[in-house]
Design a protein around this motif. Sequence first.
Motif, PDB file in Angstrom:
ATOM      1  N   THR A  29       0.817  -1.211   0.000  1.00 29.83           N
ATOM      2  CA  THR A  29       0.000   0.000   0.000  1.00 29.83           C
ATOM      3  C   THR A  29       0.852   1.262   0.000  1.00 29.83           C
ATOM      4  O   THR A  29       0.547   2.230  -0.694  1.00 29.83           O
ATOM      5  CB  THR A  29      -0.925   0.005   1.233  1.00 29.83           C
ATOM      6  N   GLU A  30       1.921   1.260   0.773  1.00 31.77           N
ATOM      7  CA  GLU A  30       2.722   2.471   0.932  1.00 31.77           C
ATOM      8  C   GLU A  30       3.804   2.629  -0.122  1.00 31.77           C
ATOM      9  O   GLU A  30       4.350   3.714  -0.296  1.00 31.77           O
ATOM     10  CB  GLU A  30       3.379   2.472   2.322  1.00 31.77           C
ATOM     11  N   ALA A  31       4.166   1.559  -0.834  1.00 30.38           N
ATOM     12  CA  ALA A  31       5.222   1.648  -1.842  1.00 30.38           C
ATOM     13  C   ALA A  31       4.770   2.521  -3.020  1.00 30.38           C
ATOM     14  O   ALA A  31       3.576   2.643  -3.297  1.00 30.38           O
ATOM     15  CB  ALA A  31       5.580   0.253  -2.346  1.00 30.38           C
ATOM     16  N   PRO A  32       5.711   3.154  -3.715  1.00 25.88           N
ATOM     17  CA  PRO A  32       5.340   3.850  -4.952  1.00 25.88           C
ATOM     18  C   PRO A  32       4.796   2.844  -5.962  1.00 25.88           C
ATOM     19  O   PRO A  32       5.010   1.634  -5.823  1.00 25.88           O
ATOM     20  CB  PRO A  32       6.666   4.469  -5.412  1.00 25.88           C
ATOM     21  N   THR A  33       4.127   3.326  -6.967  1.00 26.76           N
ATOM     22  CA  THR A  33       3.468   2.440  -7.931  1.00 26.76           C
ATOM     23  C   THR A  33       4.436   1.432  -8.535  1.00 26.76           C
ATOM     24  O   THR A  33       4.141   0.237  -8.631  1.00 26.76           O
ATOM     25  CB  THR A  33       2.828   3.274  -9.055  1.00 26.76           C
ATOM     26  N   ALA A  34       5.615   1.893  -8.936  1.00 27.41           N
ATOM     27  CA  ALA A  34       6.603   0.991  -9.523  1.00 27.41           C
ATOM     28  C   ALA A  34       7.059  -0.052  -8.514  1.00 27.41           C
ATOM     29  O   ALA A  34       7.272  -1.218  -8.855  1.00 27.41           O
ATOM     30  CB  ALA A  34       7.796   1.790 -10.029  1.00 27.41           C
ATOM     31  N   GLY A  35       7.215   0.362  -7.254  1.00 29.47           N
ATOM     32  CA  GLY A  35       7.601  -0.581  -6.213  1.00 29.47           C
ATOM     33  C   GLY A  35       6.547  -1.648  -5.993  1.00 29.47           C
ATOM     34  O   GLY A  35       6.871  -2.825  -5.777  1.00 29.47           O
ATOM     35  N   SER A  36       5.279  -1.258  -6.056  1.00 34.60           N
ATOM     36  CA  SER A  36       4.192  -2.224  -5.923  1.00 34.60           C
ATOM     37  C   SER A  36       4.204  -3.224  -7.079  1.00 34.60           C
ATOM     38  O   SER A  36       3.933  -4.416  -6.892  1.00 34.60           O
ATOM     39  CB  SER A  36       2.841  -1.504  -5.878  1.00 34.60           C
ATOM     40  N   MET A  37       4.538  -2.753  -8.267  1.00 33.76           N
ATOM     41  CA  MET A  37       4.616  -3.651  -9.421  1.00 33.76           C
ATOM     42  C   MET A  37       5.706  -4.706  -9.214  1.00 33.76           C
ATOM     43  O   MET A  37       5.487  -5.896  -9.475  1.00 33.76           O
ATOM     44  CB  MET A  37       4.912  -2.841 -10.696  1.00 33.76           C
ATOM     45  N   ILE A  38       6.869  -4.272  -8.734  1.00 35.22           N
ATOM     46  CA  ILE A  38       7.970  -5.202  -8.513  1.00 35.22           C
ATOM     47  C   ILE A  38       7.662  -6.142  -7.353  1.00 35.22           C
ATOM     48  O   ILE A  38       7.986  -7.340  -7.408  1.00 35.22           O
ATOM     49  CB  ILE A  38       9.282  -4.439  -8.259  1.00 35.22           C
TER      50      ILE A  38
END
Length: 335
Positions: A210-219
């Motif tokens: 939830t808190e990660a940036p969008t790209a981080g959530s993708m990874i």
Amino acid sequence: MLWVSFNPNMAGFQFEQQVEWYKALGSSFHVGVDGISLTMVLLTTLLTPLAILASFSIRERVKSYMVLFFLLEMGMLGVFMMLDLLLFFVFWEFGLVPMYFLINQWGSEKGEREIWGGRKVPARVYASIKFMIYTMAGSLGLLLAIQMIGLVSGTFDIPELMKSWTSLNTPLFGIPIGTVKAIAFWAFAIAFAIKVPVWPFHTWLPDAHTEAPTAGSMILAGVLLKLGAYGFLRLVLPLYPKEAMYYAGALAFLAVMAIIFGALASFGQDDFKRLVAYSSVNHMGFVVLGIAAAAFANGTTTPNLGSTPISRSTGRCCRCSTTVSRQPGCSSWSA
């Protein structure tokens, strides 16, 4: 090029490179791919550029953000290609650091969470610390087990360990070998279960996702969770075939709980990122359930998790001298 040049009919690892790294410990920089790691390498190299393209909202410290992202990619690729157990662990831990900073510095700026003593911190700081604590706690037992295996075997080379460690049947440190292997099995299994994650080790994922940036959530959803499943396939099943078969029921239970609770938790979410996080717990539960089924079937005792090509007329395999059936084009078969 890797996909085109890969020969699916060749057993074992391909594109191997080995350079001596730490002779005193029996450790070397040994890389290579087989059918399992090839797909994960392709997934990582495909998804990382897409995640970077999705980072258009990043406006501050862009250079640092990109450096961390490429370091994260290096850590993931290192895990998938490394054939030395000690360096496998180094890359396993290395990937935690970039993701920690990506969440901590570029995560969502909304919300606060209460920690010990009633102190409140930004939600992204809470999520990044929780992510680091969970994964490093699991890695402690993994490190100790890896050191023990390397000390006993005199090497950290994974293909060699798949032969020597599984055949070891003498007591170690005055303890029956079955007990030692069972403890080491759970050290590996818990570390990988936290990374997958399966119930009840899953609580770090919704916050981090939830808190990660969008790209981080993708990874996170696309690659990092698969590291745990890859660890089961690459190390747990080949190194501990008997223990994996014996404890397959326990792994299946944890997987089923992840499937059920992940689905129910997903149903109750009104935040899209948390929905994806819990659905990831659910679908990775199916993956672990499949791994438990493979462990129970005890079909993973060969070093490369593959099998000698078989089919059609019966003959004798030149690799292991067992009677098998011939597959067209098999050069290791004799009548």
